[in-house]
Design a protein around this motif. Structure first.
Motif: not given
Length: 96
Positions: A11-23
């Motif tokens: 829960l604490l580190f979920s705000q730092y997740s990334f959702s960028a498009l794969a290369p």
């Protein structure tokens, strides 16, 4: 107790997740833009030499170069989505 600690960490580190498009998929989108441009310009199509993903460039004719750049689209703070789309920037030679 271990489950509680793991849950809190998630829960604490979920705000730092990334959702960028794969290369792979970003390259396909960029390549589609460049291919569409090539198809729209007969001179480029008939004298095409190379497509450079690193420099977002198409080389054609006698030392001619078309360059693309990322369109700057304002995004909300914390945005981690796909890269902005490629758009035509300039050509060192006439296109028709």
């Amino acid at each position: 107790m271990t489950k509680l600690i793991l849950t809190l960490m998630v829960l604490l580190f979920s705000q730092y997740s990334f959702s960028a498009l794969a290369p792979k998929y970003q390259n396909m989108k960029d390549f589609d833009v460049m291919i569409k441009f090539i198809k729209q310009h007969e001179k480029v199509m008939s004298t095409l030499k190379t497509v450079d993903f690193e420099k977002y460039s198409i080389y054609f004719g006698a030392d001619c170069k078309v360059t693309f750049e990322r369109k700057d689209i304002p995004k909300p703070s914390g945005w981690a989505g796909p890269a902005d789309p490629l758009v035509f920037k300039a050509s060192s030679c006439r296109l028709n």
